[in-house]
Design a protein around this motif. Structure first.
Motif, PDB file in Angstrom:
ATOM      1  N   ARG A   1       0.834  -1.215   0.000  1.00 13.94           N
ATOM      2  CA  ARG A   1       0.000   0.000   0.000  1.00 13.94           C
ATOM      3  C   ARG A   1       0.858   1.251   0.000  1.00 13.94           C
ATOM      4  NH1 ARG A   1      -3.111  -2.851   4.069  1.00 13.94           N
ATOM      5  NH2 ARG A   1      -4.755  -3.949   2.977  1.00 13.94           N
ATOM      6  N   PHE A   2       1.973   1.244   0.753  1.00 13.49           N
ATOM      7  CA  PHE A   2       2.901   2.369   0.721  1.00 13.49           C
ATOM      8  C   PHE A   2       3.411   2.574  -0.705  1.00 13.49           C
ATOM      9  CE2 PHE A   2       3.398   2.243   5.359  1.00 13.49           C
ATOM     10  CZ  PHE A   2       3.637   3.567   5.655  1.00 13.49           C
ATOM     11  N   LEU A   3       3.849   1.483  -1.332  1.00 13.67           N
ATOM     12  CA  LEU A   3       4.390   1.573  -2.689  1.00 13.67           C
ATOM     13  C   LEU A   3       3.343   2.082  -3.677  1.00 13.67           C
ATOM     14  CD1 LEU A   3       6.494  -1.716  -2.818  1.00 13.67           C
ATOM     15  CD2 LEU A   3       7.335   0.619  -2.519  1.00 13.67           C
ATOM     16  N   ILE A   4       2.120   1.593  -3.556  1.00 14.21           N
ATOM     17  CA  ILE A   4       1.037   2.023  -4.451  1.00 14.21           C
ATOM     18  C   ILE A   4       0.807   3.525  -4.339  1.00 14.21           C
ATOM     19  CG2 ILE A   4      -1.476   1.892  -4.792  1.00 14.21           C
ATOM     20  CD1 ILE A   4      -1.205  -1.140  -4.084  1.00 14.21           C
ATOM     21  N   ARG A   5       0.935   4.057  -3.144  1.00 16.03           N
ATOM     22  CA  ARG A   5       0.719   5.488  -2.927  1.00 16.03           C
ATOM     23  C   ARG A   5       1.947   6.319  -3.281  1.00 16.03           C
ATOM     24  NH1 ARG A   5      -3.955   6.668  -0.211  1.00 16.03           N
ATOM     25  NH2 ARG A   5      -5.050   4.870   0.620  1.00 16.03           N
ATOM     26  N   GLY A   6       3.011   5.650  -3.756  1.00 14.90           N
ATOM     27  CA  GLY A   6       4.189   6.377  -4.215  1.00 14.90           C
ATOM     28  C   GLY A   6       5.258   6.606  -3.171  1.00 14.90           C
ATOM     29  N   TYR A   7       5.250   5.824  -2.094  1.00 15.65           N
ATOM     30  CA  TYR A   7       6.241   5.967  -1.031  1.00 15.65           C
ATOM     31  C   TYR A   7       7.024   4.671  -0.853  1.00 15.65           C
ATOM     32  CZ  TYR A   7       3.877  10.254   0.297  1.00 15.65           C
ATOM     33  OH  TYR A   7       3.333  11.504   0.287  1.00 15.65           O
ATOM     34  N   VAL A   8       8.307   4.829  -0.558  1.00 14.52           N
ATOM     35  CA  VAL A   8       9.141   3.676  -0.234  1.00 14.52           C
ATOM     36  C   VAL A   8       9.321   3.676   1.276  1.00 14.52           C
ATOM     37  CG1 VAL A   8      11.392   2.592  -0.522  1.00 14.52           C
ATOM     38  CG2 VAL A   8      10.360   3.835  -2.426  1.00 14.52           C
ATOM     39  N   PRO A   9       8.752   2.691   1.976  1.00 15.27           N
ATOM     40  CA  PRO A   9       8.896   2.657   3.437  1.00 15.27           C
ATOM     41  C   PRO A   9      10.358   2.475   3.830  1.00 15.27           C
ATOM     42  CG  PRO A   9       7.232   1.088   2.684  1.00 15.27           C
ATOM     43  CD  PRO A   9       7.944   1.591   1.469  1.00 15.27           C
ATOM     44  N   LYS A  10      10.749   3.133   4.901  1.00 14.67           N
ATOM     45  CA  LYS A  10      12.123   2.994   5.397  1.00 14.67           C
ATOM     46  C   LYS A  10      12.216   1.780   6.307  1.00 14.67           C
ATOM     47  CE  LYS A  10      13.799   7.584   4.962  1.00 14.67           C
ATOM     48  NZ  LYS A  10      14.985   8.314   5.199  1.00 14.67           N
ATOM     49  N   GLU A  11      13.407   1.224   6.337  1.00 12.82           N
ATOM     50  CA  GLU A  11      13.659   0.115   7.248  1.00 12.82           C
ATOM     51  C   GLU A  11      13.568   0.623   8.680  1.00 12.82           C
ATOM     52  OE1 GLU A  11      17.324  -1.897   6.426  1.00 12.82           O
ATOM     53  OE2 GLU A  11      16.851  -2.110   4.307  1.00 12.82           O
ATOM     54  N   GLN A  12      13.238  -0.272   9.595  1.00 12.74           N
ATOM     55  CA  GLN A  12      13.188   0.108  10.999  1.00 12.74           C
ATOM     56  C   GLN A  12      14.579   0.550  11.426  1.00 12.74           C
ATOM     57  OE1 GLN A  12      11.576  -3.478  12.808  1.00 12.74           O
ATOM     58  NE2 GLN A  12       9.646  -2.420  13.114  1.00 12.74           N
ATOM     59  N   PRO A  13      14.646   1.598  12.229  1.00 11.52           N
ATOM     60  CA  PRO A  13      15.962   2.077  12.661  1.00 11.52           C
ATOM     61  C   PRO A  13      16.603   1.088  13.622  1.00 11.52           C
ATOM     62  CG  PRO A  13      14.223   3.297  13.756  1.00 11.52           C
ATOM     63  CD  PRO A  13      13.562   2.398  12.753  1.00 11.52           C
ATOM     64  N   PRO A  14      17.935   1.126  13.697  1.00 11.19           N
ATOM     65  CA  PRO A  14      18.623   0.248  14.648  1.00 11.19           C
ATOM     66  C   PRO A  14      18.288   0.656  16.080  1.00 11.19           C
ATOM     67  CG  PRO A  14      20.165   1.787  13.645  1.00 11.19           C
ATOM     68  CD  PRO A  14      18.856   1.967  12.947  1.00 11.19           C
ATOM     69  N   MET A  15      18.494  -0.238  17.005  1.00 11.36           N
ATOM     70  CA  MET A  15      18.184   0.027  18.412  1.00 11.36           C
ATOM     71  C   MET A  15      18.973   1.227  18.936  1.00 11.36           C
ATOM     72  SD  MET A  15      15.766  -1.917  18.980  1.00 11.36           S
ATOM     73  CE  MET A  15      15.490  -1.708  20.717  1.00 11.36           C
ATOM     74  N   ASP A  16      20.196   1.462  18.425  1.00 11.10           N
ATOM     75  CA  ASP A  16      21.002   2.606  18.853  1.00 11.10           C
ATOM     76  C   ASP A  16      20.264   3.908  18.594  1.00 11.10           C
ATOM     77  OD1 ASP A  16      22.825   0.630  19.239  1.00 11.10           O
ATOM     78  OD2 ASP A  16      24.304   1.373  17.823  1.00 11.10           O
ATOM     79  N   TYR A  17      19.526   3.959  17.492  1.00 10.85           N
ATOM     80  CA  TYR A  17      18.770   5.153  17.141  1.00 10.85           C
ATOM     81  C   TYR A  17      17.765   5.489  18.242  1.00 10.85           C
ATOM     82  CZ  TYR A  17      14.947   7.815  15.122  1.00 10.85           C
ATOM     83  OH  TYR A  17      13.951   8.731  14.917  1.00 10.85           O
ATOM     84  N   LYS A  18      17.033   4.491  18.688  1.00 14.95           N
ATOM     85  CA  LYS A  18      16.021   4.726  19.718  1.00 14.95           C
ATOM     86  C   LYS A  18      16.664   5.207  21.010  1.00 14.95           C
ATOM     87  CE  LYS A  18      12.718   1.542  17.711  1.00 14.95           C
ATOM     88  NZ  LYS A  18      11.930   0.344  17.837  1.00 14.95           N
ATOM     89  N   THR A  19      17.806   4.640  21.357  1.00 17.61           N
ATOM     90  CA  THR A  19      18.523   5.064  22.556  1.00 17.61           C
ATOM     91  C   THR A  19      18.977   6.513  22.419  1.00 17.61           C
ATOM     92  OG1 THR A  19      19.288   2.809  22.937  1.00 17.61           O
ATOM     93  CG2 THR A  19      20.511   4.561  24.038  1.00 17.61           C
ATOM     94  N   LEU A  20      19.506   6.858  21.261  1.00 15.30           N
ATOM     95  CA  LEU A  20      19.965   8.224  21.009  1.00 15.30           C
ATOM     96  C   LEU A  20      18.811   9.215  21.097  1.00 15.30           C
ATOM     97  CD1 LEU A  20      22.128  10.263  20.112  1.00 15.30           C
ATOM     98  CD2 LEU A  20      21.589   9.656  17.755  1.00 15.30           C
ATOM     99  N   ILE A  21      17.689   8.888  20.503  1.00 17.23           N
ATOM    100  CA  ILE A  21      16.530   9.782  20.535  1.00 17.23           C
ATOM    101  C   ILE A  21      16.046   9.961  21.971  1.00 17.23           C
ATOM    102  CG2 ILE A  21      14.093  10.014  19.870  1.00 17.23           C
ATOM    103  CD1 ILE A  21      16.089  10.772  17.674  1.00 17.23           C
ATOM    104  N   ARG A  22      16.007   8.877  22.748  1.00 17.32           N
ATOM    105  CA  ARG A  22      15.592   8.979  24.154  1.00 17.32           C
ATOM    106  C   ARG A  22      16.530   9.910  24.929  1.00 17.32           C
ATOM    107  NH1 ARG A  22      13.998   3.621  23.765  1.00 17.32           N
ATOM    108  NH2 ARG A  22      16.025   2.840  24.407  1.00 17.32           N
ATOM    109  N   GLU A  23      17.838   9.776  24.686  1.00 16.85           N
ATOM    110  CA  GLU A  23      18.810  10.629  25.367  1.00 16.85           C
ATOM    111  C   GLU A  23      18.635  12.094  24.970  1.00 16.85           C
ATOM    112  OE1 GLU A  23      22.750   9.096  24.703  1.00 16.85           O
ATOM    113  OE2 GLU A  23      22.239   7.155  25.559  1.00 16.85           O
ATOM    114  N   LEU A  24      18.430  12.346  23.684  1.00 11.89           N
ATOM    115  CA  LEU A  24      18.226  13.723  23.235  1.00 11.89           C
ATOM    116  C   LEU A  24      16.956  14.317  23.841  1.00 11.89           C
ATOM    117  CD1 LEU A  24      19.270  13.484  19.480  1.00 11.89           C
ATOM    118  CD2 LEU A  24      20.466  14.709  21.296  1.00 11.89           C
ATOM    119  N   HIS A  25      15.902  13.522  23.901  1.00  8.46           N
ATOM    120  CA  HIS A  25      14.667  14.001  24.529  1.00  8.46           C
ATOM    121  C   HIS A  25      14.882  14.277  26.017  1.00  8.46           C
ATOM    122  CE1 HIS A  25      11.607  14.100  21.466  1.00  8.46           C
ATOM    123  NE2 HIS A  25      12.002  12.933  20.999  1.00  8.46           N
TER     124      HIS A  25
END
Length: 117
Positions: free
Chosen positions: A36-60
């Motif tokens: 459905r994402f592709l049909i609407r013209g979007y390429v879904p991104k891969e889930q971010p690595p766990m480090d990303y979530k940790t970094l975002i939590r720290e920044l918040h």
């Protein structure tokens, strides 16, 4: 939410099936939602690595601490409120940009302007 009442069936070979399953799984989506994402013209991104979530939590957490300090210091007037608010805004913008860069789907096709119509 949209109702999905129309079923579309088509055939793929084993390699295409495997690629479709892998791509959907990398994005944390079902095959139907991925398509459905592709049909609407979007390429879904891969889930971010766990480090990303940790970094975002720290920044918040930093951003939240800055807000708490600003609230306390605001009553005493020991610093320039505008400069601190500017830093808070920049930190928040950086967090949002990181989130956009890593998690938002990208447009598969250009806008109508890009496509000459």
């Amino acid at each position: 939410m949209l109702k999905h009442s129309i079923q579309i069936n088509f055939r793929v070979n084993a390699e295409e099936q495997q690629l479709l399953q892998q791509n959907a799984k990398k994005c944390g989506l079902s095959i139907a939602k991925y398509l459905r994402f592709l049909i609407r013209g979007y390429v879904p991104k891969e889930q971010p690595p766990m480090d990303y979530k940790t970094l975002i939590r720290e920044l918040h957490a930093i951003w939240n601490s800055m807000n708490q300090i600003a609230a306390r210091a605001n009553t005493t007037g020991f610093f320039l409120k505008e400069q601190y608010a500017d830093n808070v805004q920049k930190l928040n913008a950086a967090v949002l940009e990181i989130q956009r860069a890593v998690t938002l789907s990208e447009k598969l096709y250009g806008d109508d302007k890009d496509m000459g119509g």
